[in-house]
Motif scaffolding. Sequence first.
Motif, PDB file in Angstrom:
ATOM      1  N   GLY A 247      40.306  -3.758  16.316  1.00 14.89           N
ATOM      2  CA  GLY A 247      38.983  -3.551  16.891  1.00 14.89           C
ATOM      3  C   GLY A 247      38.687  -2.143  17.346  1.00 14.89           C
ATOM      4  O   GLY A 247      37.660  -1.893  17.985  1.00 14.89           O
ATOM      5  N   ILE A 248      39.577  -1.198  17.040  1.00 16.25           N
ATOM      6  CA  ILE A 248      39.351   0.186  17.452  1.00 16.25           C
ATOM      7  C   ILE A 248      38.094   0.746  16.791  1.00 16.25           C
ATOM      8  O   ILE A 248      37.839   0.528  15.605  1.00 16.25           O
ATOM      9  CB  ILE A 248      40.573   1.064  17.079  1.00 16.25           C
ATOM     10  CG1 ILE A 248      41.696   0.867  18.091  1.00 16.25           C
ATOM     11  CG2 ILE A 248      40.206   2.538  17.001  1.00 16.25           C
ATOM     12  CD1 ILE A 248      41.476   1.534  19.431  1.00 16.25           C
ATOM     13  N   ILE A 249      37.308   1.479  17.580  1.00 17.93           N
ATOM     14  CA  ILE A 249      36.125   2.179  17.083  1.00 17.93           C
ATOM     15  C   ILE A 249      36.429   3.672  17.160  1.00 17.93           C
ATOM     16  O   ILE A 249      36.690   4.209  18.243  1.00 17.93           O
ATOM     17  CB  ILE A 249      34.878   1.844  17.933  1.00 17.93           C
ATOM     18  CG1 ILE A 249      34.621   0.339  17.909  1.00 17.93           C
ATOM     19  CG2 ILE A 249      33.657   2.612  17.430  1.00 17.93           C
ATOM     20  CD1 ILE A 249      33.812  -0.162  19.065  1.00 17.93           C
ATOM     21  N   LEU A 250      36.408   4.340  16.028  1.00 16.48           N
ATOM     22  CA  LEU A 250      36.787   5.747  15.955  1.00 16.48           C
ATOM     23  C   LEU A 250      35.563   6.655  15.949  1.00 16.48           C
ATOM     24  O   LEU A 250      34.627   6.449  15.177  1.00 16.48           O
ATOM     25  CB  LEU A 250      37.599   6.001  14.675  1.00 16.48           C
ATOM     26  CG  LEU A 250      37.979   7.452  14.384  1.00 16.48           C
ATOM     27  CD1 LEU A 250      38.946   7.987  15.443  1.00 16.48           C
ATOM     28  CD2 LEU A 250      38.588   7.589  12.990  1.00 16.48           C
ATOM     29  N   VAL A 251      35.587   7.642  16.837  1.00 17.97           N
ATOM     30  CA  VAL A 251      34.610   8.730  16.805  1.00 17.97           C
ATOM     31  C   VAL A 251      35.415  10.021  16.715  1.00 17.97           C
ATOM     32  O   VAL A 251      36.306  10.256  17.541  1.00 17.97           O
ATOM     33  CB  VAL A 251      33.701   8.738  18.052  1.00 17.97           C
ATOM     34  CG1 VAL A 251      32.751   9.939  18.016  1.00 17.97           C
ATOM     35  CG2 VAL A 251      32.897   7.447  18.135  1.00 17.97           C
ATOM     36  N   SER A 252      35.133  10.828  15.715  1.00 19.78           N
ATOM     37  CA  SER A 252      35.976  11.995  15.478  1.00 19.78           C
ATOM     38  C   SER A 252      35.144  13.207  15.111  1.00 19.78           C
ATOM     39  O   SER A 252      34.050  13.091  14.559  1.00 19.78           O
ATOM     40  CB  SER A 252      36.975  11.686  14.353  1.00 19.78           C
ATOM     41  OG  SER A 252      37.792  12.804  14.089  1.00 19.78           O
ATOM     42  N   THR A 253      35.684  14.384  15.418  1.00 17.73           N
ATOM     43  CA  THR A 253      35.081  15.642  14.969  1.00 17.73           C
ATOM     44  C   THR A 253      36.053  16.331  14.022  1.00 17.73           C
ATOM     45  O   THR A 253      37.267  16.169  14.126  1.00 17.73           O
ATOM     46  CB  THR A 253      34.778  16.594  16.138  1.00 17.73           C
ATOM     47  OG1 THR A 253      36.012  17.079  16.700  1.00 17.73           O
ATOM     48  CG2 THR A 253      33.961  15.898  17.222  1.00 17.73           C
ATOM     49  N   SER A 254      35.515  17.103  13.086  1.00 12.42           N
ATOM     50  CA  SER A 254      36.355  17.816  12.134  1.00 12.42           C
ATOM     51  C   SER A 254      35.555  18.958  11.516  1.00 12.42           C
ATOM     52  O   SER A 254      34.322  18.947  11.526  1.00 12.42           O
ATOM     53  CB  SER A 254      36.849  16.872  11.035  1.00 12.42           C
ATOM     54  OG  SER A 254      37.657  17.568  10.093  1.00 12.42           O
TER      55      SER A 254
END
Length: 500
Positions: A247-254
Amino acid sequence: MRAIARSISQCRSALQHQACQYSSGFVRRQKLLTNTYSGFVYKHANNAEFDIFQRPRFSVISRALSIDAAHVSNGDENRAGPLVEYERRIAAGELVDGDACQVGTLRELQRLYDELVQSADACRLDRYTASAKSGRSRWLWSRFIPQSSSSPVKGLYLYGGVGTGKTMLMDLFYDQLWRKKRIHFHDFMLDVHRCLRKHKGVEDPLEVVAGEISDDAILLCLDEFMVTDVADALILNRLFGHLFSNGIILVSTSNRAPDKLYEGGLQRDLFLPFIASLKERCVVHEIGSAVDYRKLTSAEQGFYFVGKDLSGFLIQKFQQLIGEHEAGPQEAEVVMGRTLKVPLGADGIAYFPFEELCDRPMGAADYFGLCKKYHTLALEGVPIFGLHNRTAAYRFVTLVDVMYENKARLLCTAEGTPFELFEKIVTISDAQQMAPRTSSRSRKNDDSGLCVDNELGFAKERTISRLTEMNSKEYLEHHAATIGEKSSQEGAIHDKTVQA
């Protein structure tokens, strides 16, 4: 067994529903820092200065977003989120006109925020809801009752050029939510490998580690997603497969689009399934801004000195910083009980020749350990990078990333400005676009030492940007204030100890 499992499941659902009722509609707010920038000065050892960026002051976000924010906040007094926080800052006069290219990003973040709030129960985002089982217990339980509960809400993958405000925008979103974890990608992977060693011998240690991560947080925010290590590349697909199933929700920058991650890396074919999974579980959004806000910092005589044979000069500056403290050889504990020898250290400041830190087999874990003990690093003799010292360039990029993430201060002498240090590092695309030379001999001379490296070619822009910001007035003032506050706290503790 099925009856017992059914009873446990019903109890868990009832408890989660009850806990959700306590916190429905409640959103935590925090005051955020706003970075504004307006110029930068390098200083040579002979006190000659030259200003390479001189532009008007900007805010990080455009006032053009005010209409959208007002629409959101006027619709419901209880609404919150990135747009509402932006409107509050506009009303308070904390923001002025900025980069309109970031407007679309804030809309995406507000959309995600609204979806998460509306689906808080389904996403298990209630602040009071947490798993009672440890990661290892979760793994054992899953052997009897296989469970998979991917989030109904997709995450967000933000990418774009350096200094465009990706991290600031993600933090603006992050501070509005709960059951969350925000960490730099370098640090995240170090934690993962550390936990894998701890659970060595388990049938699937990655599943255990993923269980521990999802027990701690449901919203995972990763800053500076960049894969360069083959050991990381080979485990990411399985690790995030478990995380997304939990159930992890990922928000990422790159700085790179998903399809460009780990480009040219060893065994990349084994990494491609992770890219597909990432694109399936996250909305991919590009920040198209051409403005690097880190390079718009206020002019500062600073800590970056250009020139050759400046070892005596740097030692003098080092002595000025440590004052009456006596410098000498020291040691810093880094990782797995190892220690790093420091040539000179005193009062939280370490002195190194460039070769000692970047021409030896070191990595992010070593630099993290160094930053835990020292708030300032004096680095002597940063060279121009090219084909002959490409490995050292990679280590220097990692060192700057770790120092920036830990808000450390860099005092250094270098053979050129940050831009000049990486002028011979180019991507394959850059190399192909170079104009043909008039003769093979002139081309050979011009391209001498040219390093064609896609990963390093992309990373150099971030490093140039961060070196620029780290020498800005704002950055150095914030560092000085942090050190002063820490010294005051340590002094107060010392006085209490003496009185006791």
